[in-house]
Write a protein that holds these residues in place. Structure first.
Motif, mmCIF file in Angstrom:
data_model
loop_
_atom_site.group_PDB
_atom_site.id
_atom_site.type_symbol
_atom_site.label_atom_id
_atom_site.label_comp_id
_atom_site.label_asym_id
_atom_site.label_seq_id
_atom_site.Cartn_x
_atom_site.Cartn_y
_atom_site.Cartn_z
ATOM 1 N N LEU A 126 0.839 -1.201 0.000
ATOM 2 C CA LEU A 126 0.000 0.000 0.000
ATOM 3 C C LEU A 126 0.874 1.252 0.000
ATOM 4 O O LEU A 126 0.637 2.184 -0.771
ATOM 5 N N CYS A 127 1.875 1.257 0.840
ATOM 6 C CA CYS A 127 2.778 2.405 0.938
ATOM 7 C C CYS A 127 3.494 2.647 -0.396
ATOM 8 O O CYS A 127 3.585 3.786 -0.864
ATOM 9 N N LEU A 128 3.986 1.585 -1.015
ATOM 10 C CA LEU A 128 4.681 1.726 -2.294
ATOM 11 C C LEU A 128 3.730 2.202 -3.395
ATOM 12 O O LEU A 128 4.109 3.014 -4.243
ATOM 13 N N PHE A 129 2.495 1.699 -3.383
ATOM 14 C CA PHE A 129 1.525 2.135 -4.384
ATOM 15 C C PHE A 129 1.244 3.623 -4.250
ATOM 16 O O PHE A 129 1.270 4.360 -5.238
ATOM 17 N N VAL A 130 0.959 4.078 -3.041
ATOM 18 C CA VAL A 130 0.629 5.492 -2.836
ATOM 19 C C VAL A 130 1.835 6.369 -3.172
ATOM 20 O O VAL A 130 1.695 7.400 -3.838
ATOM 21 N N SER A 131 3.013 5.952 -2.760
ATOM 22 C CA SER A 131 4.224 6.698 -3.091
ATOM 23 C C SER A 131 4.409 6.780 -4.606
ATOM 24 O O SER A 131 4.715 7.846 -5.157
ATOM 25 N N GLY A 132 4.221 5.671 -5.288
ATOM 26 C CA GLY A 132 4.332 5.660 -6.748
ATOM 27 C C GLY A 132 3.265 6.501 -7.400
ATOM 28 O O GLY A 132 3.519 7.205 -8.383
ATOM 29 N N LYS A 133 2.051 6.456 -6.865
ATOM 30 C CA LYS A 133 0.937 7.228 -7.412
ATOM 31 C C LYS A 133 1.204 8.721 -7.269
ATOM 32 O O LYS A 133 0.819 9.506 -8.140
ATOM 33 N N MET A 134 1.876 9.114 -6.215
ATOM 34 C CA MET A 134 2.205 10.529 -6.042
ATOM 35 C C MET A 134 3.256 10.976 -7.060
ATOM 36 O O MET A 134 3.309 12.140 -7.416
ATOM 37 N N ARG A 135 4.060 10.045 -7.531
ATOM 38 C CA ARG A 135 5.077 10.368 -8.530
ATOM 39 C C ARG A 135 4.521 10.281 -9.957
ATOM 40 O O ARG A 135 4.889 11.045 -10.818
ATOM 41 N N VAL A 136 3.673 9.261 -10.192
ATOM 42 C CA VAL A 136 3.145 8.983 -11.529
ATOM 43 C C VAL A 136 1.627 8.868 -11.420
ATOM 44 O O VAL A 136 1.116 7.848 -10.951
ATOM 45 N N ALA A 137 0.923 9.899 -11.846
ATOM 46 C CA ALA A 137 -0.530 9.970 -11.659
ATOM 47 C C ALA A 137 -1.265 8.819 -12.324
ATOM 48 O O ALA A 137 -2.325 8.405 -11.843
ATOM 49 N N SER A 138 -0.738 8.270 -13.409
ATOM 50 C CA SER A 138 -1.457 7.217 -14.131
ATOM 51 C C SER A 138 -1.304 5.839 -13.501
ATOM 52 O O SER A 138 -1.920 4.879 -13.957
ATOM 53 N N LEU A 139 -0.530 5.728 -12.447
ATOM 54 C CA LEU A 139 -0.349 4.438 -11.788
ATOM 55 C C LEU A 139 -1.703 3.887 -11.352
ATOM 56 O O LEU A 139 -2.516 4.593 -10.786
ATOM 57 N N GLY A 140 -1.946 2.620 -11.632
ATOM 58 C CA GLY A 140 -3.193 1.978 -11.236
ATOM 59 C C GLY A 140 -4.248 1.968 -12.320
ATOM 60 O O GLY A 140 -5.323 1.419 -12.124
ATOM 61 N N GLN A 141 -3.960 2.547 -13.484
ATOM 62 C CA GLN A 141 -4.960 2.610 -14.545
ATOM 63 C C GLN A 141 -4.990 1.366 -15.420
ATOM 64 O O GLN A 141 -5.851 1.235 -16.265
ATOM 65 N N PHE A 142 -4.037 0.479 -15.249
ATOM 66 C CA PHE A 142 -4.008 -0.734 -16.052
ATOM 67 C C PHE A 142 -3.360 -1.840 -15.250
ATOM 68 O O PHE A 142 -2.820 -1.610 -14.175
ATOM 69 N N CYS A 143 -3.384 -3.053 -15.762
ATOM 70 C CA CYS A 143 -2.978 -4.241 -15.017
ATOM 71 C C CYS A 143 -1.544 -4.166 -14.512
ATOM 72 O O CYS A 143 -1.271 -4.413 -13.363
#
Length: 156
Positions: A126-143
């Motif tokens: 969860l921490c890595l996902f949120v950290s990555g999402k803050m860097r790259v807005a499109s994170l989580g939009q695809f598999c």
């Protein structure tokens, strides 16, 4: 707030997430010394803190509400509002709540140590996902959610 100061605040929030990640990793060393219920509660609290950083970064005030008995789930719901790709971590949050319930309900169960280890891994995810999402807005939009992070990496 100017663009430079906004970026500085964002960088501080990402640095705070890195500190949370270290604290989550350190939980592994506490497994033999602390009560399982306390470790599970600490991991849940750190996971809530991760989502609070995300919500604050979006200029909102983190909710104090609970959803299905968990503030973590209410924070996820708030964080996903207007950001459909943030739903990529919904099941991660639900998995943390599930393992918290298992550990809290039966701290002496023979699988508790394995459940705690899994909870540590999921909290770190969860921490890595949120950290990555803050860097790259499109994170989580695809598999293959980490693809935007890998595309610009140099392996020299």
């Amino acid at each position: 707030m100017g663009e430079g100061s906004a970026q500085a605040v964002k960088n501080q929030m990402i640095a705070h997430l890195a500190q949370i990640e270290v604290r989550i990793e350190e939980m592994e060393s506490c497994l033999a010394q602390e009560a399982p219920s306390q470790i599970a509660a600490d991991l849940l609290s750190l996971s809530e803190e991760v989502l609070q950083v995300w919500i604050l970064a979006r200029g909102q005030t983190p909710t104090s509400d609970a959803r299905e008995g968990f503030r973590l789930l209410a924070l996820h719901r708030q964080g996903a509002r207007g950001e459909p790709s943030f739903n990529a971590c919904r099941e991660t949050c639900r998995e943390l709540a599930y393992h918290y319930n298992l550990i809290h309900g039966e701290p002496e169960h023979p699988h508790t140590l394995g459940r705690l280890r899994l909870m540590i891994m999921v909290a770190k995810h969860l921490c890595l996902f949120v950290s990555g999402k803050m860097r790259v807005a499109s994170l989580g939009q695809f598999c293959c959610a980490s693809k935007p992070l890998r595309e610009n990496m140099s392996f020299e």
